[in-house]
Design a protein around this motif. Structure first.
Motif, short mmCIF file in Angstrom:
data_model
loop_
_atom_site.label_atom_id
_atom_site.label_comp_id
_atom_site.label_asym_id
_atom_site.label_seq_id
_atom_site.Cartn_x
_atom_site.Cartn_y
_atom_site.Cartn_z
N GLY A 49 -9.16 11.29 13.59
CA GLY A 49 -9.92 10.16 14.09
C GLY A 49 -11.06 9.84 13.18
N GLY A 50 -10.74 9.65 11.87
CA GLY A 50 -11.77 9.36 10.89
C GLY A 50 -12.23 10.57 10.12
N LYS B 104 -17.20 7.14 7.53
CA LYS B 104 -16.63 8.48 7.73
C LYS B 104 -17.70 9.46 8.23
CE LYS B 104 -13.40 10.25 5.07
NZ LYS B 104 -12.67 10.82 3.90
N ALA B 105 -18.91 9.34 7.66
CA ALA B 105 -20.01 10.23 8.07
C ALA B 105 -20.36 10.00 9.54
CB ALA B 105 -21.23 9.98 7.19
N GLU B 106 -20.31 8.73 9.95
CA GLU B 106 -20.62 8.40 11.35
C GLU B 106 -19.55 8.96 12.28
OE1 GLU B 106 -21.19 4.40 14.10
OE2 GLU B 106 -21.34 4.24 11.92
N LEU B 107 -18.29 8.75 11.90
CA LEU B 107 -17.18 9.27 12.71
C LEU B 107 -17.20 10.80 12.74
CD1 LEU B 107 -14.28 6.92 11.52
CD2 LEU B 107 -15.36 6.93 13.77
N GLN B 108 -17.55 11.39 11.59
CA GLN B 108 -17.62 12.84 11.49
C GLN B 108 -18.67 13.39 12.45
OE1 GLN B 108 -19.19 14.90 7.82
NE2 GLN B 108 -17.01 15.28 7.50
N LYS C 192 -16.39 1.85 -1.51
CA LYS C 192 -16.44 3.30 -1.27
C LYS C 192 -17.66 3.69 -0.43
CE LYS C 192 -16.58 7.71 -3.79
NZ LYS C 192 -16.53 8.33 -5.13
N THR C 193 -18.83 3.12 -0.75
CA THR C 193 -20.05 3.45 -0.02
C THR C 193 -19.91 3.18 1.47
OG1 THR C 193 -21.45 3.03 -1.94
CG2 THR C 193 -22.50 2.88 0.21
N LEU C 194 -19.27 2.05 1.81
CA LEU C 194 -19.09 1.71 3.23
C LEU C 194 -18.14 2.68 3.92
CD1 LEU C 194 -18.79 -2.19 3.04
CD2 LEU C 194 -20.82 -0.80 3.51
N SER D 215 -11.97 2.92 -2.94
CA SER D 215 -11.71 3.80 -1.80
C SER D 215 -12.53 5.07 -1.91
CB SER D 215 -10.21 4.13 -1.75
OG SER D 215 -9.92 5.02 -0.69
N ASP D 216 -12.57 5.81 -0.82
CA ASP D 216 -13.29 7.09 -0.85
C ASP D 216 -12.38 8.22 -1.30
OD1 ASP D 216 -11.77 6.85 1.45
OD2 ASP D 216 -13.06 8.13 2.65
N THR D 217 -11.12 7.91 -1.58
CA THR D 217 -10.18 8.88 -2.13
C THR D 217 -9.49 8.24 -3.34
OG1 THR D 217 -8.43 8.11 -0.63
CG2 THR D 217 -9.72 10.02 0.07
#
Length: 360
Positions: free
Chosen positions: A214-215, A180-184, A173-175, A139-141
């Motif tokens: 929202g992400g 998240k970067a795209e949603l951000q 995690k990379t995905l 996970s990313d967390t």
């Protein structure tokens, strides 16, 4: 030249096989723990449950039926009982290795079900080949409990591939970070300071709550949760709860949120409600040696100095008051700019002649 017997002719017509060879056969019988194949050899081929899959306790009658065609690898030409021991999973693993090698080289996104949860990570199977995803890459967390991923289908990429060392590492995690970067990026392109937005409580800490917008997460600090005092955010919010917030500040990739809407500001109209001379009611919120702070409304506290508690001498507020006690007092000072209000119970109980003298 002597004629061959029927048995010799039959044996001549049948193919020869070797250990490690790949053969194809037709299923002629299936039991819960083994599959029997006609492989065109003098003996039938047997695939045991352990040689069919890595999944434990699978009932083979639910996955294979008579008449199916299977490819398998020869493990032993004679298993000691005159049968050919075959392996379906070893052949699948070889194909799986090739599949994973291609996925590794192309950084292809794979999808598979989590089959095992270990202390240091989780395992997934791709064509009977095990891929290990370390806890730090699941996970990313930080995930304290990985058991929630059991039987869950997840996406990942292969970041390490070394089948000789039986080391095939997956990375989820990379995905997640890329998504998240795209949603951000999408979210930051359309939000502005002051926007009111609905979010979902993702995590609650002692100092605030993280809200999923929202992400992308925004921080709702404890000081921004209410116009009143919040002692413990965990008593106010629960994970998954929907909340209405507004964006107080945006700094790089950080979003500060607030629930202190201006139209709900308890100081609106305070000059009229708490004008000097007005009699008000409130609840003792906290005490110090020099006085008690009385909550007149959530977010509006007034000071009741120890000298204004009673006509009698009071050494300290706790001698005359209790936390949570409701009191009635007169406003003796009001400063809207500094948001300070002073109260007096003593003024309510002052003799009429004393008030007349003080007016003179």
């Amino acid at each position: 030249m002597s004629e061959m017997s029927f048995e010799q002719m039959l044996e001549e017509s049948l193919k020869t096989i070797r250990n490690g060879e790949v053969v194809e056969g037709t299923v002629i019988d299936v039991k819960p723990d083994e599959i029997i194949l006609n492989i065109g050899y003098k003996s039938d081929g047997i695939i045991t449950r352990n040689e069919y899959t890595n999944e434990p306790n699978v009932d083979l009658t639910t996955v294979v039926k008579v008449g199916d065609t299977l490819e398998a690898k020869v493990v032993k030409v004679n298993d000691g009982e005159g049968q050919v021991l075959l392996s379906y999973k070893r052949l699948a693993a070889e194909k799986g290795n090739k599949r994973l090698e291609e996925a590794f080289e192309n950084q292809e996104i794979l999808k598979a079900k989590v089959t095992q949860v270990l202390t240091g990570g989780v395992c997934v199977n791709v064509d009977e080949t095990r891929v290990f995803i370390p806890a730090s890459l699941v996970s990313d967390t930080y995930e304290k409990d990985l058991s929630k991923f059991k039987d869950q289908e997840i996406e990942f990429i292969i970041t390490e591939f070394d089948p000789r060392k039986r080391r095939i590492i997956g990375n989820r995690k990379t995905l997640l970070l890329a998504k998240k970067a795209e949603l951000q990026k999408e979210l930051f392109a359309k939000i502005n300071v002051g926007d009111v937005i609905e979010g979902t409580v993702k995590n609650v800490t002692d100092f605030g709550a993280f809200i999923d917008l929202g992400g992308v997460d925004g921080l709702l600090h404890i000081s921004e949760m209410s116009w009143g005092r919040v002692e413990n955010p965990k008593k106010v919010f629960t994970v998954g709860q929907k909340v209405r917030v507004f964006i107080k500040n945006i700094s790089d990739t950080k979003i500060a949120l607030s629930m202190k809407f201006e139209d709900e500001n308890p100081w609106n109209g305070a000059a009229e409600k708490y004008a000097i001379g007005n009699v008000v009611k409130g609840k003792v919120a906290r005490m110090t040696d020099f006085g008690a702070f009385v909550e007149l409304a959530p977010g509006v506290d007034a000071l009741l100095h120890v000298s204004q508690i009673s006509q009698e001498h009071v050494e300290k507020p706790a001698d005359a008051l209790k936390i949570g006690q409701e009191i009635e007092a007169k406003v003796v000072d009001f400063n809207e700019e500094e948001k300070k209000i002073s109260l007096s119970i003593k003024a309510l109980t002052a003799p009429a002649e004393d008030e007349t003298e003080s007016e003179e």
